[in-house]
Write a protein that holds these residues in place. Structure first.
Motif, mmCIF file in Angstrom:
data_model
loop_
_atom_site.group_PDB
_atom_site.id
_atom_site.type_symbol
_atom_site.label_atom_id
_atom_site.label_comp_id
_atom_site.label_asym_id
_atom_site.label_seq_id
_atom_site.Cartn_x
_atom_site.Cartn_y
_atom_site.Cartn_z
ATOM 1 N N GLY A 10 -11.225 -9.011 -3.579
ATOM 2 C CA GLY A 10 -9.920 -8.586 -3.080
ATOM 3 C C GLY A 10 -9.191 -7.645 -4.015
ATOM 4 O O GLY A 10 -8.079 -7.197 -3.714
ATOM 5 N N GLU A 11 -9.803 -7.315 -5.152
ATOM 6 C CA GLU A 11 -9.156 -6.432 -6.123
ATOM 7 C C GLU A 11 -9.029 -5.018 -5.552
ATOM 8 O O GLU A 11 -9.913 -4.526 -4.852
ATOM 9 C CB GLU A 11 -9.968 -6.389 -7.417
ATOM 10 N N VAL A 12 -7.879 -4.384 -5.866
ATOM 11 C CA VAL A 12 -7.625 -3.005 -5.453
ATOM 12 C C VAL A 12 -7.525 -2.133 -6.692
ATOM 13 O O VAL A 12 -6.818 -2.478 -7.652
ATOM 14 C CB VAL A 12 -6.331 -2.900 -4.626
ATOM 15 N N PRO B 174 -9.669 -2.955 -0.511
ATOM 16 C CA PRO B 174 -9.916 -4.019 -1.481
ATOM 17 C C PRO B 174 -11.411 -4.287 -1.653
ATOM 18 O O PRO B 174 -12.214 -4.051 -0.752
ATOM 19 C CB PRO B 174 -9.219 -5.239 -0.855
ATOM 20 N N LYS C 150 0.823 -1.210 0.000
ATOM 21 C CA LYS C 150 0.000 0.000 0.000
ATOM 22 C C LYS C 150 0.855 1.256 0.000
ATOM 23 O O LYS C 150 0.535 2.246 -0.677
ATOM 24 C CB LYS C 150 -0.934 -0.022 1.215
#
Length: 215
Positions: free
Chosen positions: A122-124, A117, A101
């Motif tokens: 869980g994608e950022v 996320p 991050k």
């Protein structure tokens, strides 16, 4: 007249090298580094908010100084008769190898505080700001060397630094190339603390060599 061997004073045990080290970044709301070591010469815990940016390339942390001078020439003199320092700017260049991050935010210039996320995948997702503001950080780099009496710490602290440049990022399958986040940070004066950079020297190995170093 003394012989040269008597006159000279070359001390190879005073030659230092940063065998390893780390760079720590914190918001400017975090406390400044008052002292690197305690009364027993061991490292102090860092104030709240400081986080290690992780592994860097083997170039390490590269500090540079850009010094501009203002010269006055005088009639009859073949060299300047007065020289003033117009500016002295410190920069720190690091090629960050870990993807996290902090490194993503430093490289993109985005405010990561609200980035979370996706709860299902869980994608950022991070958007590059159209006009990235100058975000300021406290930056501490510690280099560690070894001596007979123990570790030596040589550190540089930038109380107010901002990312002012970044290098290319390569997506490739190279044997010696990680997907990195290479950035350059520039130091600025912290008006509250009264300095733009501070050096620290400490550790048990350092304390044992104080006399040899002339302190």
């Amino acid at each position: 007249m003394p012989a040269w061997e008597t006159l000279k004073r070359h001390q190879n045990h005073l030659i230092r090298k940063a065998l390893e080290g780390s760079t720590f970044v914190a918001p400017t709301t975090s406390s400044a580094i008052a002292a690197l070591t305690g009364s027993d010469s061991s490292l102090n815990a860092l104030p709240a908010g400081y986080s290690d940016v992780g592994w860097m390339s083997d170039d390490g942390a590269q500090f540079s100084s850009d010094v501009d001078k203002s010269d006055i020439s005088s009639w009859g003199s073949v060299e300047p008769t007065r020289r003033d320092i117009a500016s002295d700017v410190t920069t720190l260049q690091v090629s960050l190898q870990e993807t996290n991050k902090r490194t993503i935010g430093l490289y993109i210039g985005a405010d990561m505080t609200a980035v979370v996320p996706d709860p299902s995948s869980g994608e950022v997702v991070v958007d590059k700001p159209d006009r990235p503001p100058l975000r300021f950080w406290r930056v501490l780099t510690i280099g560690v060397d070894l001596a007979d009496a123990g570790e030596i710490y040589i550190a540089r602290f930038l109380p107010r630094a901002s990312v002012t440049d970044k290098d290319d990022q390569n997506y490739q399958n190279g044997d010696d190339e990680a997907l990195g986040w290479p950035v350059t940070l520039t130091a600025y004066m912290d008006s509250t603390l009264g300095y733009s950079e501070r050096f620290y020297f400490g550790g048990p190995g350092w304390e044992a060599l104080l006399g040899a170093m002339g302190f």
